[in-house]
Structure formats: structure tokens, C-alpha cells
Design an enzyme around this catalytic site. Structure first.
Site, PDB file in Angstrom:
ATOM      1  CG  HIS A 256      -1.984  -0.934   0.917  1.00  8.16           C
ATOM      2  ND1 HIS A 256      -2.821  -1.335   2.230  1.00  8.16           N
ATOM      3  CD2 HIS A 256      -2.464  -1.658   0.019  1.00  8.16           C
ATOM      4  CE1 HIS A 256      -3.743  -2.089   1.701  1.00  8.16           C
ATOM      5  NE2 HIS A 256      -3.472  -2.275   0.337  1.00  8.16           N
ATOM      6  CG  HIS A 388      -2.786  -5.654  -7.796  1.00  7.52           C
ATOM      7  ND1 HIS A 388      -2.672  -4.477  -7.549  1.00  7.52           N
ATOM      8  CD2 HIS A 388      -4.094  -6.216  -7.059  1.00  7.52           C
ATOM      9  CE1 HIS A 388      -3.658  -4.134  -6.431  1.00  7.52           C
ATOM     10  NE2 HIS A 388      -4.180  -5.318  -6.148  1.00  7.52           N
TER      11      HIS A 388
END
Length: 418
Positions: A256, A388
Site C-alpha cells: 500500500h 494488479h
């Protein structure tokens, strides 16, 4: 049609655009069977077959619309029907027809598994609807109008400039938890909504959320707190007893930090002179902290999943999405600054992905590796979705603004199929 990529490393130079394009198409090939018989998108197993023992998840369905909407914009044959089928699932299967909004998941019996309404899921619905609108998919405009109206009504706190994390089914009371993961994906979705609708108010909202992260990164030396109370007081100990939670892990989440590093640059590029101060400096701080704490942190290549607040690794599994976000963040920082250090990181992390993550035999990328870089399935069994990995093949080839769908649509030589 099956697309193949060469089995090679990138230790000397990063992959070129032709390789990235082939890898993107290989990934899209893998997920073509993702339609769930109940509607929406299925969780995929290691071979790309639907795992029907698992529910229909709204986040996977939304990501499928987004990824295959991008594939449609790229002109990849067969992507538009996959995206449209998943979009229809958002309009029917996982939508709450009684109270509005979207359930988190629908079980095999057609009933919701849990009735809470999460910001995380609704942000992905907005992203999906935005991409589908740019791609011209049927029903996308109505879905976008519905999703943005629900988000504005229930998840956006205009006074604070922050998001509410979760409500009960009937929207009568929010839960006390506030989280940075839903905040992060709200920024991504807001940028996409602003691009798709032309409404700059969504971009400004993304800027307000980015300002929160600037402050948090400065206060915590680049290790972003993920969990908060209802008044946004930091909770550094949440889930210490189950640190590998897939959505709310304890400690600092390395991936993150990398994802926020990139998103701050997208906000800066989108807002220009109206962007909050400090976005580039914070992007650098988050990137450098994630690399120092997470990369090769325990003697083996790869990023650890989480660390304690002093940078000590906690969960040492290697998640594919962390490497993908590292690749994208390094590309973004190199594009923004032109500095060779980021290009070297970009090449090194593609070399790692090529050696350890790409599954050229069964398809897609291994979603989880153990600390010795062997395939493992303790947190992410199978290969649930492509979000992703596909983005890692596209973001390095595109400008920092506008967002992915609009950038693909506008890029010379890339256009939606007739």
C-alpha cells in the site's frame, strides 16, 4: 487466441513495450472463463477455471469489468463480452435491489454472504462503471450514475473530506471502523469517475484524500497506518492476533505504501496547480520506506507483505500484487522525475516477477509465494483476478493523467473496436 511471452529475465534492461503488450494479452487470455453461472465474475483457480465453491465477490466482478473493459479499449478480441457479462452481474446479481448499493458477495444459494455495505466494494463498482463508460459498454452509463449517487449519499463525508468505511444493509448506521484501504481505492475510483464524466469535483475529492495521506506519511516516517476509529484516531494494534488478514492486516502494508506512492503522482498530474502541497515528496518518502522495509528484507528477493512499526517484517509471504505495485510506482516516479534510480528499480522488479511470479505453464501470475519464493496459498489460494498484473503491463506505457481507461482510449494507435 493464445498470446505467449518469452521466458526471459530483465536483469540488464526492463521489458520493452512489445513484451508488455504480449504479457497483457497473455493475462487476458487466462481469465476468459471468469463468468460465474449466477452472474458476475468467479474466483479463478490456478488454471483459470472458475472456483464455484467460492461466492460471487463484488470486488472481483468490478475488477473484471475494469480489466476486460481495458482489453476492449485495446482492441483485444473477446474482451468486450467478458466485461459486459461482469457488468451485468453488477447490475443484477450482487446489487441490493431493495435498499440500493452492492453486497460484498453472493453465495451459491443466491443469498448475500453478510449484509454490510463496504466503501471498498463500492469504490470498485465506481471504477468498473467508469472504465465501462469510456469503453462504451451497454448499461455502463446507468451503472455509473447509480454507483456515484450511492457513493455520494453514503460514503463521502463532505465536511471531513474523508470516506465512511461500512454501513449495515439498510443504510441506518455506519460501523465505527475507518480504513486507509478503502480510502486508497476511493482515490483511484474518484480519478476515474472525474475522467469519465468530466466532473472535476471528483478529482478535487481525490485531492482531499491525498492530503490526508501526506499528513499521515509525515507523522509516521512513511509507514502508513491502515486502521482508525470513527473519529479517525489511529489504531496501530488492530488485528495483531491475525496479522495476515487479506484486507485488514496488522502493521504497515508495504504494497500500500507503493500503491499510494503512485496514486499521489496521478492526483498531482490530474489537479496540476490545484493539487495539495507535498505530493511528490510524499510519493518519494512512501516509495523509499517501502523499499527499505520491504524489499529483500529477510535475505531473499521479493517484498514482504507487512512490517511492524519499526520496520521489522511481520508477514513474510510475497504477494504478487505488491511486486506489481512496486513496478508501477517505480515507473511513475521515473516518468515524473526522470531519475535513473527509479528505472533501475523498475528493471529489477520486472526481473524478479519474470523469475518468480509469472506462471508461463498454467497462466497468470502466482498470487502468493512463501519467504523462499515458492508458490503458496495461505492468504490468496488460486489466482482470483488479473487487476494488479494487467495494470503493471499498462501503467508504464501511459502518462500519469488521465487515468487508465481514458489514457488507453486517447493514446495514439489505441482505440475501441468498432
Amino acid at each position: 487466441m493464445t498470446h505467449r511471452v518469452s521466458d526471459q529475465s530483465f536483469s540488464d534492461a526492463p521489458p520493452d513495450d512489445a513484451w508488455l503488450d504480449a504479457e497483457c494479452r497473455r493475462l487476458l487470455d487466462f481469465g476468459r472463463r471468469i463468468a460465474h453461472p449466477l452472474g458476475g465474475a468467479a474466483w479463478l483457480d490456478d488454471d483459470g477455471a472458475p472456483d464455484l465453491s467460492r461466492p460471487v465477490h463484488t470486488w472481483i466482478t468490478s475488477r473484471t469489468v475494469h480489466v476486460y473493459g481495458l482489453g476492449s479499449l485495446l482492441g483485444v478480441e473477446g474482451c468486450a463480452p467478458v466485461a459486459t457479462a461482469a457488468l451485468d452481474g453488477l447490475r443484477t446479481t450482487v446489487r441490493d435491489g431493495e435498499h440500493g448499493g452492492w453486497f460484498g458477495a453472493i453465495g451459491a444459494d443466491g443469498e448475500p454472504e453478510g449484509t454490510g455495505k463496504s466503501c471498498y466494494d463500492h469504490a470498485f463498482v465506481m471504477l468498473a462503471a467508469s472504465t465501462a463508460t469510456v469503453a462504451g459498454l451497454p448499461g455502463a452509463d446507468d451503472l455509473l450514475a447509480d454507483a456515484t449517487a450511492v457513493f455520494e449519499r453514503h460514503f463521502w463525508d463532505e465536511d471531513l473530506g474523508r470516506v465512511v468505511d461500512e454501513w449495515d444493509r439498510g443504510w441506518t448506521e455506519p460501523t465505527p471502523y475507518r480504513g486507509l484501504n478503502s480510502t486508497m481505492h476511493s482515490v483511484e475510483a474518484m480519478l476515474a469517475v472525474g475522467d469519465a464524466t468530466g466532473d472535476p469535483g471528483w478529482h478535487r475529492r481525490a485531492g482531499r484524500l491525498a492530503g490526508l495521506v501526506v499528513d499521515l506519511a509525515a507523522a509516521h516516517d512513511g509507514r502508513l497506518p491502515e486502521h482508525f476509529g470513527p473519529d479517525w484516531s489511529v489504531d496501530l494494534q488492530l488485528n495483531r492476533d491475525r496479522p495476515d488478514d487479506p484486507f485488514k492486516p496488522y502493521g504497515a502494508t508495504v504494497g500500500h505504501g507503493l500503491e499510494w506512492s503512485r496514486l499521489l503522482l496521478h492526483v498531482e498530474a490530474t489537479l496540476g496547480a490545484d493539487a495539495p502541497a507535498g505530493l511528490l515528496d510524499t510519493s518519494r518518502l512512501l516509495f523509499d520506506r517501502a523499499v527499505a522495509d520491504g524489499w529483500h528484507a529477510d535475505g531473499a528477493p521479493g517484498f514482504v507483505y507487512t512490517t511492524d512499526w519499526d520496520g521489522t517484517p511481520v508477514v513474510r509471504q510475497r504477494m504478487h500484487w505488491v511486486a506489481a505495485e512496486g513496478i508501477a510506482a517505480a515507473a511513475a516516479l521515473h516518468r515524473r522525475t526522470g531519475e535513473d534510480a527509479y528505472a533501475r528499480r523498475y528493471a529489477a522488479w520486472w526481473a524478479y516477477a519474470a523469475e518468480h511470479l509469472l506462471d508461463l505453464e498454467r497462466g497468470s501470475w502466482h498470487h502468493e509465494l512463501d519467504p523462499a519464493n515458492r508458490p503458496r496459498a495461505s492468504v490468496w489460494p488460486g489466482k482470483p483476478d488479473l487487476y494488479h498484473a494487467v495494470q503493471a503491463t499498462l501503467l508504464p506505457r501511459l502518462p500519469l493523467a488521465p487515468g487508465l481507461a481514458s489514457a488507453v482510449n486517447l493514446s495514439q494507435g489505441w482505440s475501441a473496436p468498432a
